[in-house]
Design a protein around this motif. Structure first.
Motif, mmCIF file in Angstrom:
data_model
loop_
_atom_site.group_PDB
_atom_site.id
_atom_site.type_symbol
_atom_site.label_atom_id
_atom_site.label_comp_id
_atom_site.label_asym_id
_atom_site.label_seq_id
_atom_site.Cartn_x
_atom_site.Cartn_y
_atom_site.Cartn_z
ATOM 1 N N PHE A 104 0.837 -1.188 0.000
ATOM 2 C CA PHE A 104 0.000 0.000 0.000
ATOM 3 C C PHE A 104 0.883 1.254 0.000
ATOM 4 O O PHE A 104 2.046 1.215 0.404
ATOM 5 N N ALA A 105 0.305 2.350 -0.451
ATOM 6 C CA ALA A 105 0.983 3.640 -0.381
ATOM 7 C C ALA A 105 0.819 4.177 1.034
ATOM 8 O O ALA A 105 -0.274 4.132 1.593
ATOM 9 N N ILE A 106 1.885 4.679 1.632
ATOM 10 C CA ILE A 106 1.816 5.147 3.011
ATOM 11 C C ILE A 106 0.816 6.289 3.157
ATOM 12 O O ILE A 106 0.163 6.424 4.188
ATOM 13 N N GLU A 107 0.649 7.080 2.095
ATOM 14 C CA GLU A 107 -0.321 8.190 2.158
ATOM 15 C C GLU A 107 -1.736 7.661 2.357
ATOM 16 O O GLU A 107 -2.541 8.258 3.072
ATOM 17 N N LEU A 109 -2.552 4.747 3.787
ATOM 18 C CA LEU A 109 -2.653 4.224 5.147
ATOM 19 C C LEU A 109 -2.870 5.358 6.139
ATOM 20 O O LEU A 109 -3.726 5.268 7.023
ATOM 21 N N LEU A 110 -2.101 6.436 6.001
ATOM 22 C CA LEU A 110 -2.242 7.563 6.915
ATOM 23 C C LEU A 110 -3.634 8.187 6.818
ATOM 24 O O LEU A 110 -4.212 8.606 7.826
ATOM 25 N N ALA A 111 -4.183 8.228 5.600
ATOM 26 C CA ALA A 111 -5.526 8.777 5.423
ATOM 27 C C ALA A 111 -6.551 7.904 6.128
ATOM 28 O O ALA A 111 -7.477 8.399 6.788
ATOM 29 N N ARG A 112 -6.402 6.596 6.001
ATOM 30 C CA ARG A 112 -7.339 5.680 6.654
ATOM 31 C C ARG A 112 -7.214 5.767 8.178
ATOM 32 O O ARG A 112 -8.199 5.654 8.902
ATOM 33 N N VAL A 113 -5.991 5.956 8.657
ATOM 34 C CA VAL A 113 -5.768 6.137 10.093
ATOM 35 C C VAL A 113 -6.497 7.375 10.594
ATOM 36 O O VAL A 113 -7.185 7.342 11.614
ATOM 37 N N ARG A 114 -6.367 8.479 9.859
ATOM 38 C CA ARG A 114 -7.032 9.716 10.268
ATOM 39 C C ARG A 114 -8.549 9.544 10.319
ATOM 40 O O ARG A 114 -9.213 10.009 11.255
ATOM 41 N N VAL A 115 -9.107 8.871 9.297
ATOM 42 C CA VAL A 115 -10.554 8.658 9.247
ATOM 43 C C VAL A 115 -11.007 7.777 10.409
ATOM 44 O O VAL A 115 -12.003 8.067 11.086
ATOM 45 N N ALA A 116 -10.279 6.687 10.664
ATOM 46 C CA ALA A 116 -10.657 5.770 11.747
ATOM 47 C C ALA A 116 -10.606 6.458 13.104
ATOM 48 O O ALA A 116 -11.490 6.268 13.944
ATOM 49 N N LEU A 117 -9.579 7.263 13.330
ATOM 50 C CA LEU A 117 -9.459 7.971 14.608
ATOM 51 C C LEU A 117 -10.564 9.001 14.781
ATOM 52 O O LEU A 117 -11.061 9.223 15.888
ATOM 53 N N LYS A 118 -10.961 9.634 13.673
ATOM 54 C CA LYS A 118 -12.016 10.651 13.734
ATOM 55 C C LYS A 118 -13.387 10.032 13.966
ATOM 56 O O LYS A 118 -14.181 10.536 14.771
ATOM 57 N N LEU A 119 -13.669 8.943 13.250
ATOM 58 C CA LEU A 119 -15.008 8.371 13.288
ATOM 59 C C LEU A 119 -15.209 7.298 14.347
ATOM 60 O O LEU A 119 -16.337 6.930 14.654
ATOM 61 N N HIS A 120 -14.101 6.788 14.910
ATOM 62 C CA HIS A 120 -14.222 5.733 15.920
ATOM 63 C C HIS A 120 -13.383 6.071 17.147
ATOM 64 O O HIS A 120 -12.522 5.280 17.547
ATOM 65 N N PRO A 121 -13.617 7.230 17.772
ATOM 66 C CA PRO A 121 -12.846 7.574 18.971
ATOM 67 C C PRO A 121 -13.121 6.587 20.088
ATOM 68 O O PRO A 121 -14.265 6.174 20.290
ATOM 69 N N VAL A 122 -12.083 6.202 20.804
ATOM 70 C CA VAL A 122 -12.226 5.192 21.850
ATOM 71 C C VAL A 122 -13.149 5.666 22.956
ATOM 72 O O VAL A 122 -13.906 4.884 23.531
ATOM 73 N N ASN A 123 -13.141 6.982 23.248
ATOM 74 C CA ASN A 123 -14.003 7.489 24.311
ATOM 75 C C ASN A 123 -15.452 7.638 23.875
ATOM 76 O O ASN A 123 -16.310 8.029 24.654
#
Length: 243
Positions: A104-107, A109-123
């Protein structure tokens, strides 16, 4: 406070590369190259996100997901070299919020990380509502019950029946059926279904939707000799309130 990400990848060079890129973006990173160790870490600690390879020593990624269970608060993105649709579906059914196929392109992966953190906050604050509240999806009636002919979906009981006979559905199948039932007579594209069912702006193949539709047709349409989910060629799928 920086998000803390657990990277579970047994290929050391790739794990180190991902770690450096994440640290560069300001994240805190813990690494593991073994499935059993990763399960222990995820159980004993609170992470904001887990990047989880499927092919791991000790326990494979899918088994780690299953043992964590759907109630585990940390969102998981699968890293996999497997390109088979069923492997992706298995991962999503086991609780992953997303997957990315190697290489995968690291860009990306980083985009998916940002989306997951935004839409699925642990709190739980600001998490996406997969039921479609505020997003144009018709809400349930006051009892949380949705109907189509003899089919009944009860949100509170998490139960689906047809003519009183119970239908066993996975969580993803249940959510997709709910989206269909709350949008009767509206043609839903594959992208729309993925966004509403998975709770994020999906980037990648949309044929996962076709797999879930096939599962629903097998358990409902074919099982009861009816035609509920219709294909709109070149667009998507629809359930018509009157046929």
């Amino acid at each position: 406070m920086a998000a803390h990400i657990l990277v579970v990848e047994d290929e050391e060079k790739l794990a180190r590369f991902v770690e450096l890129e994440l640290v560069h973006e300001g994240y805190e990173v813990t690494k593991s190259g073994d499935g059993r160790e990763a399960l222990e870490l995820a159980t004993a600690n609170t992470y904001d996100l887990i990047l989880l390879d499927i092919m791991l020593p000790g326990l494979n990624g899918l088994e780690v997901l299953r043992r964590l269970g759907n109630s585990h608060p940390t969102p998981v993105i699968l890293l996999t070299a497997r390109d088979a649709v069923m492997d992706k579906v298995s991962g999503l059914d086991a609780g992953a919020v997303d997957y990315i196929t190697k290489p995968f392109a690291i860009e990306e992966l980083l985009a998916r990380v940002r989306v997951a953190l935004k839409l699925h906050p642990v709190n739980g604050a600001g998490s996406a509502d997969a039921s479609g509240a505020g997003s144009g999806v018709a809400g349930p009636d006051v009892e949380g019950v949705h109907r189509w002919k003899s089919l009944v979906l009860d949100e509170k009981k998490h139960r689906v029946t047809y003519d009183g006979k119970e239908i066993s559905l996975t969580n993803r199948e249940f959510e997709m059926l709910k989206v269909f039932l709350t949008n009767q007579d509206i043609v839903l594209t594959r992208d729309t279904l993925l966004e509403k069912v998975c709770g994020y702006d999906y980037v990648g193949e949309t044929n996962v939707v076709d797999v879930y539709v096939r599962f629903l047709r097998s358990k409902i349409d074919e099982a009861f000799d009816i035609k509920m989910i219709e294909t709109v060629r070149g667009v998507g799928y629809v359930i018509k309130s009157e046929q």
